[in-house]
Design a protein around this motif. Structure first.
Motif, mmCIF file in Angstrom:
data_model
loop_
_atom_site.group_PDB
_atom_site.id
_atom_site.type_symbol
_atom_site.label_atom_id
_atom_site.label_comp_id
_atom_site.label_asym_id
_atom_site.label_seq_id
_atom_site.Cartn_x
_atom_site.Cartn_y
_atom_site.Cartn_z
ATOM 1 N N ALA A 64 -64.149 -13.857 -9.179
ATOM 2 C CA ALA A 64 -63.493 -14.604 -10.268
ATOM 3 C C ALA A 64 -62.567 -15.704 -9.737
ATOM 4 O O ALA A 64 -62.257 -16.656 -10.454
ATOM 5 N N PHE A 65 -62.108 -15.569 -8.500
ATOM 6 C CA PHE A 65 -61.206 -16.587 -7.919
ATOM 7 C C PHE A 65 -61.942 -17.857 -7.474
ATOM 8 O O PHE A 65 -61.304 -18.848 -7.123
ATOM 9 N N LYS A 66 -63.268 -17.820 -7.429
ATOM 10 C CA LYS A 66 -64.026 -18.927 -6.795
ATOM 11 C C LYS A 66 -63.637 -20.315 -7.321
ATOM 12 O O LYS A 66 -63.435 -21.237 -6.519
ATOM 13 N N PRO A 67 -63.499 -20.524 -8.662
ATOM 14 C CA PRO A 67 -63.142 -21.885 -9.118
ATOM 15 C C PRO A 67 -61.808 -22.361 -8.549
ATOM 16 O O PRO A 67 -61.596 -23.558 -8.383
ATOM 17 N N MET A 68 -60.929 -21.445 -8.239
ATOM 18 C CA MET A 68 -59.618 -21.845 -7.714
ATOM 19 C C MET A 68 -59.733 -22.335 -6.273
ATOM 20 O O MET A 68 -59.155 -23.340 -5.897
ATOM 21 N N TRP A 69 -60.520 -21.636 -5.474
ATOM 22 C CA TRP A 69 -60.665 -22.036 -4.071
ATOM 23 C C TRP A 69 -61.583 -23.246 -3.941
ATOM 24 O O TRP A 69 -61.476 -24.010 -2.996
ATOM 25 N N ARG A 70 -62.506 -23.385 -4.873
ATOM 26 C CA ARG A 70 -63.502 -24.457 -4.722
ATOM 27 C C ARG A 70 -63.148 -25.709 -5.514
ATOM 28 O O ARG A 70 -64.016 -26.524 -5.812
ATOM 29 N N GLY A 71 -61.857 -25.846 -5.875
ATOM 30 C CA GLY A 71 -61.415 -27.076 -6.534
ATOM 31 C C GLY A 71 -62.077 -27.309 -7.876
ATOM 32 O O GLY A 71 -62.488 -28.435 -8.189
ATOM 33 N N ALA A 90 -62.372 -27.702 -12.050
ATOM 34 C CA ALA A 90 -61.579 -28.482 -13.002
ATOM 35 C C ALA A 90 -60.456 -27.603 -13.552
ATOM 36 O O ALA A 90 -60.532 -26.368 -13.499
ATOM 37 N N ALA A 91 -59.402 -28.255 -14.095
ATOM 38 C CA ALA A 91 -58.215 -27.522 -14.547
ATOM 39 C C ALA A 91 -58.577 -26.440 -15.565
ATOM 40 O O ALA A 91 -58.054 -25.321 -15.511
ATOM 41 N N ASP A 92 -59.487 -26.761 -16.494
ATOM 42 C CA ASP A 92 -59.829 -25.753 -17.516
ATOM 43 C C ASP A 92 -60.597 -24.578 -16.901
ATOM 44 O O ASP A 92 -60.431 -23.425 -17.313
ATOM 45 N N GLN A 93 -61.406 -24.869 -15.863
ATOM 46 C CA GLN A 93 -62.127 -23.773 -15.190
ATOM 47 C C GLN A 93 -61.148 -22.877 -14.436
ATOM 48 O O GLN A 93 -61.285 -21.652 -14.425
ATOM 49 N N LYS A 94 -60.143 -23.514 -13.832
ATOM 50 C CA LYS A 94 -59.139 -22.723 -13.101
ATOM 51 C C LYS A 94 -58.331 -21.868 -14.076
ATOM 52 O O LYS A 94 -58.032 -20.703 -13.792
ATOM 53 N N ALA A 95 -57.985 -22.440 -15.223
ATOM 54 C CA ALA A 95 -57.208 -21.680 -16.217
ATOM 55 C C ALA A 95 -58.030 -20.488 -16.711
ATOM 56 O O ALA A 95 -57.517 -19.362 -16.836
ATOM 57 N N ALA A 96 -59.321 -20.729 -16.968
ATOM 58 C CA ALA A 96 -60.190 -19.644 -17.445
ATOM 59 C C ALA A 96 -60.320 -18.569 -16.365
ATOM 60 O O ALA A 96 -60.318 -17.359 -16.660
ATOM 61 N N ALA A 97 -60.417 -19.015 -15.106
ATOM 62 C CA ALA A 97 -60.528 -18.049 -14.004
ATOM 63 C C ALA A 97 -59.258 -17.200 -13.923
ATOM 64 O O ALA A 97 -59.322 -15.981 -13.714
ATOM 65 N N GLY A 98 -58.099 -17.847 -14.113
ATOM 66 C CA GLY A 98 -56.832 -17.114 -14.069
ATOM 67 C C GLY A 98 -56.771 -16.051 -15.153
ATOM 68 O O GLY A 98 -56.358 -14.903 -14.914
ATOM 69 N N THR A 99 -57.212 -16.421 -16.358
ATOM 70 C CA THR A 99 -57.209 -15.463 -17.477
ATOM 71 C C THR A 99 -58.130 -14.285 -17.149
ATOM 72 O O THR A 99 -57.800 -13.120 -17.406
ATOM 73 N N LYS A 100 -59.276 -14.618 -16.544
ATOM 74 C CA LYS A 100 -60.230 -13.553 -16.211
ATOM 75 C C LYS A 100 -59.654 -12.624 -15.144
ATOM 76 O O LYS A 100 -59.770 -11.393 -15.239
ATOM 77 N N VAL A 101 -59.028 -13.217 -14.114
ATOM 78 C CA VAL A 101 -58.457 -12.372 -13.054
ATOM 79 C C VAL A 101 -57.395 -11.446 -13.651
ATOM 80 O O VAL A 101 -57.350 -10.246 -13.340
ATOM 81 N N THR A 102 -56.544 -11.982 -14.518
ATOM 82 C CA THR A 102 -55.511 -11.139 -15.145
ATOM 83 C C THR A 102 -56.157 -9.950 -15.857
ATOM 84 O O THR A 102 -55.709 -8.798 -15.721
ATOM 85 N N ALA A 103 -57.232 -10.214 -16.593
ATOM 86 C CA ALA A 103 -57.915 -9.128 -17.319
ATOM 87 C C ALA A 103 -58.510 -8.120 -16.335
ATOM 88 O O ALA A 103 -58.417 -6.900 -16.541
ATOM 89 N N LEU A 104 -59.102 -8.628 -15.241
ATOM 90 C CA LEU A 104 -59.737 -7.729 -14.261
ATOM 91 C C LEU A 104 -58.714 -6.863 -13.533
ATOM 92 O O LEU A 104 -59.014 -5.741 -13.121
ATOM 93 N N LEU A 105 -57.496 -7.399 -13.370
ATOM 94 C CA LEU A 105 -56.463 -6.630 -12.647
ATOM 95 C C LEU A 105 -55.930 -5.462 -13.481
ATOM 96 O O LEU A 105 -55.308 -4.539 -12.946
ATOM 97 N N ALA A 106 -56.178 -5.497 -14.785
ATOM 98 C CA ALA A 106 -55.669 -4.415 -15.644
ATOM 99 C C ALA A 106 -56.261 -3.068 -15.229
ATOM 100 O O ALA A 106 -55.599 -2.029 -15.328
ATOM 101 N N LEU A 107 -57.506 -3.104 -14.751
ATOM 102 C CA LEU A 107 -58.172 -1.839 -14.423
ATOM 103 C C LEU A 107 -57.543 -1.149 -13.207
ATOM 104 O O LEU A 107 -57.122 0.015 -13.306
#
Ligand SMILES: N[C@@H](CCC(=O)N[C@@H](CS)C(=O)NCC(=O)O)C(=O)O
Length: 201
Positions: free
Chosen positions: A105-112, A114-131
């Motif tokens: 899920a972090f890939k868009p952040m490391w691979r530069g 777009a801002a909206d893709q990074k924001a979506a990735a952040g939201t997804k990581v937060t959800a995945l960390l809940a488990l």
């Protein structure tokens, strides 16, 4: 044995685990942009895959893929695996979730991305960390001592911190606890992740 690593890459989990296990260790840094190692070697000649971690065992065998490398370390140093009848299975279960879900899920952040893709990735990581936050059985995932899965999760938590990803409080506390461990600190200092602190061999 020798670990090919890159600072703050997923190979930090292996670096920490090898230090926690107390193994004698050679380290060779890889520049992931040029795929050259610190000795000037073409990293593709070490592993055709071109990514870290790569662990070269004392008999010359090469192990790649983070889950396999961490499983090898936990097999060689059983204190770094979950205990009980299903200990290895539970450890692999956690490692697989971390690599296929959280790391991915972090890939868009490391691979530069777009801002909206990074924001979506952040939201997804937060959800995945809940488990893993809900699954903690004490100070760490499987109780009061860390396993290789905790070291991999810790690297994901460092990435979350770096990219400003919202993280459950229990995992923030685990990140702080982990940072205070001597082996973790030594690995981070060696990789230059704690500026101003002196590297140890
Ligand atoms: N499938 C590999 C992926 C490892 C991976 O993503 N490594 C990153 C650093 S965290 C890397 O070396 N990237 C450089 C590249 O792909 O060229 C594994 O699970 O070990």
């Amino acid at each position: 044995m020798k670990l090919y690593y890159s600072p703050l890459a997923c190979s930090l989990a292996d670096h920490i685990a090898l230090r926690e296990a107390g193994f004698a260790l050679d380290l060779e840094r890889v520049d992931l942009k040029t795929h050259r190692t610190e000795t000037g070697r073409d990293f593709h000649q070490v592993s055709a895959k071109g990514y870290v971690p790569v662990l070269v065992l004392d008999d010359g065998e090469i192990v790649t893929e983070n889950v396999a490398v961490l499983d090898w370390i936990a097999t060689a140093a059983p204190k770094l695996s979950a205990g009980g009848r299903l200990g290895r299975t539970r450890t692999l279960e956690a490692l697989t979730y971390i690599t296929t879900e959280i790391h991915h899920a972090f890939k868009p952040m490391w691979r530069g991305g777009a801002a909206d893709q990074k924001a979506a990735a952040g939201t997804k990581v937060t959800a995945l960390l809940a488990l893993p936050a809900a699954d903690m059985q004490g100070d760490y995932l499987f109780g009061d001592r860390p396993t290789v899965a905790d070291f991999y999760l810790f690297v994901m938590l460092l990435w979350a911190e770096r990219f400003g990803v919202e993280t459950p409080g229990s995992l923030e506390a685990m990140r702080d606890r982990m940072r205070a461990r001597p082996a973790v600190r030594a690995a981070m200092v060696y990789e230059g992740l704690l500026p101003g602190e002196t590297a140890t061999p």
